[in-house]
Scaffold this motif. Structure first.
Motif, PDB file in Angstrom:
ATOM      1  N   ILE A   1       0.836  -1.194   0.000  1.00 35.48           N
ATOM      2  CA  ILE A   1       0.000   0.000   0.000  1.00 35.48           C
ATOM      3  C   ILE A   1       0.874   1.248   0.000  1.00 35.48           C
ATOM      4  O   ILE A   1       2.071   1.198   0.271  1.00 35.48           O
ATOM      5  N   ASN A   2       0.250   2.365  -0.291  1.00 28.73           N
ATOM      6  CA  ASN A   2       0.958   3.639  -0.323  1.00 28.73           C
ATOM      7  C   ASN A   2       1.361   4.077   1.086  1.00 28.73           C
ATOM      8  O   ASN A   2       0.821   3.603   2.089  1.00 28.73           O
ATOM      9  N   SER A   3       2.317   4.983   1.149  1.00 23.78           N
ATOM     10  CA  SER A   3       2.883   5.410   2.427  1.00 23.78           C
ATOM     11  C   SER A   3       1.847   6.115   3.300  1.00 23.78           C
ATOM     12  O   SER A   3       0.818   6.606   2.814  1.00 23.78           O
ATOM     13  N   ARG A   4       2.160   6.169   4.581  1.00 29.23           N
ATOM     14  CA  ARG A   4       1.254   6.814   5.542  1.00 29.23           C
ATOM     15  C   ARG A   4       1.009   8.277   5.177  1.00 29.23           C
ATOM     16  O   ARG A   4      -0.071   8.821   5.470  1.00 29.23           O
ATOM     17  N   THR A   5       1.965   8.919   4.550  1.00 34.90           N
ATOM     18  CA  THR A   5       1.822  10.335   4.213  1.00 34.90           C
ATOM     19  C   THR A   5       1.137  10.561   2.868  1.00 34.90           C
ATOM     20  O   THR A   5       0.893  11.698   2.484  1.00 34.90           O
ATOM     21  N   SER A   6       0.822   9.487   2.170  1.00 32.82           N
ATOM     22  CA  SER A   6       0.176   9.610   0.863  1.00 32.82           C
ATOM     23  C   SER A   6      -1.334   9.775   1.019  1.00 32.82           C
ATOM     24  O   SER A   6      -1.951   9.153   1.888  1.00 32.82           O
ATOM     25  N   PRO A   7      -1.958  10.573   0.160  1.00 29.45           N
ATOM     26  CA  PRO A   7      -3.422  10.681   0.203  1.00 29.45           C
ATOM     27  C   PRO A   7      -4.118   9.370  -0.171  1.00 29.45           C
ATOM     28  O   PRO A   7      -5.314   9.213   0.083  1.00 29.45           O
ATOM     29  N   SER A   8      -3.365   8.433  -0.742  1.00 26.46           N
ATOM     30  CA  SER A   8      -3.946   7.143  -1.128  1.00 26.46           C
ATOM     31  C   SER A   8      -3.940   6.125   0.008  1.00 26.46           C
ATOM     32  O   SER A   8      -4.572   5.066  -0.110  1.00 26.46           O
ATOM     33  N   TRP A   9      -3.220   6.432   1.086  1.00 29.74           N
ATOM     34  CA  TRP A   9      -3.067   5.464   2.186  1.00 29.74           C
ATOM     35  C   TRP A   9      -4.414   5.027   2.744  1.00 29.74           C
ATOM     36  O   TRP A   9      -4.694   3.838   2.868  1.00 29.74           O
ATOM     37  N   ARG A  10      -5.257   5.965   3.083  1.00 27.01           N
ATOM     38  CA  ARG A  10      -6.550   5.645   3.682  1.00 27.01           C
ATOM     39  C   ARG A  10      -7.428   4.845   2.722  1.00 27.01           C
ATOM     40  O   ARG A  10      -8.077   3.869   3.112  1.00 27.01           O
TER      41      ARG A  10
END
Length: 276
Positions: free
Chosen positions: A71-80
């Motif tokens: 998954i995308n990083s915690r700081t990415s808008p895609s994480w959630r």
């Protein structure tokens, strides 16, 4: 979401095949490859415009198959959005968290997953390397992985064994301190079997026991390079026969380390044979 992946399987897996979640056909081909683990990629393998569609593909595929998910990083808008797409999926064996830089990021991901899913923290920056020991000690982290491409982009370090030795060693030491399995090395970018083998040999020399793969044909070479050789198994059997399984034949200070290494080699060989 429940995960049925065994700690041993995640700990000893050698080849981790990253596959962009673009189509079920591509994922099916990956699942038939020699790779120990298939990792469905929602991060760098998928452009921003394709991430929503990739989540749909991954979700549908994992309804009927098993695999890990990057998954995308915690700081990415895609994480959630990535995490929400995993809801109620039984096929998720574990999650690879991209660009892990702190234990807080790992904890937030584990909490969002309900604490039931094993995590691999993919370390890809100077900040992540500096905090590798803290990240490795985080609950639910079963292994660290090295994103050497992004690490080189972050630091300007060359793609040579010497230049990358410090970062690799930091991950190995952090893993040992946290009493988790040895880390997973970054992928080889070449399609040349000789270069793939040489790259995997460096992985093994650095004390790393897994490797990310970008192509199915890399998996079998990686598996061979990161498995005990026939000569090593023969040596281990001879050591155990000479010193005794319980160490009754130990005569000097060098015998005990040799016996422990022999036991470890034979145990690993047996575990690999039973799983793949």
């Amino acid at each position: 979401m429940n995960s049925t992946v065994t700690p041993t399987r995640a700990a000893i897996a050698r080849s981790w095949l990253l596959v962009p979640a673009r189509s079920s056909e591509e994922l099916d081909r990956a699942a038939k490859s020699p790779a120990d683990v298939v990792v469905l990629d929602l991060e760098d393998g998928v452009p921003p415009s394709g991430k929503a569609a990739a989540r749909v593909v991954a979700r549908e595929w994992l309804r009927h198959r098993r695999g890990w998910l990057r998954i995308n990083s915690r700081t990415s808008p895609s994480w959630r959005d990535d995490l929400e797409s995993l809801h109620d999926l039984e096929g998720v064996e574990g999650v690879v968290l991209a660009k892990s830089e702190s234990p807080d990021e790992v904890a937030a991901t584990a909490d969002a997953l309900g604490g039931a899913v094993p995590l691999i923290a993919l370390v890809e920056s100077a900040r992540g390397i500096a905090r590798a020991a803290e990240i490795a000690a985080s609950p639910h982290v079963v292994r660290l992985a090295f994103g050497r491409g992004d690490f080189r982009r972050d630091t300007g370090i060359a793609d040579t064994p010497l230049a990358l030795a410090h970062a690799r060693s930091q991950l190995v030491i952090a893993s040992r301190l946290a009493d988790i399995a040895a880390p997973i090395d970054g992928p080889c970018l070449s399609t040349d079997p000789t270069r793939i083998l040489a790259d995997a040999a460096i992985t093994a020399e650095m004390g790393m026991t897994g490797k990310l793969c970008l192509r199915p044909e890399q998996a079998s070479i990686t598996n061979d390079a990161l498995s005990p050789t026939d000569d090593e198994v023969t040596w281990a059997e001879q050591v155990v026969a000479r010193l005794g399984a319980s160490g009754s034949g130990i005569e000097n200070g060098s015998d005990l380390p040799a016996l422990q290494r022999a036991r470890n080699l034979l145990s690993l060989r047996a575990q690999l044979d039973s799983m793949w």
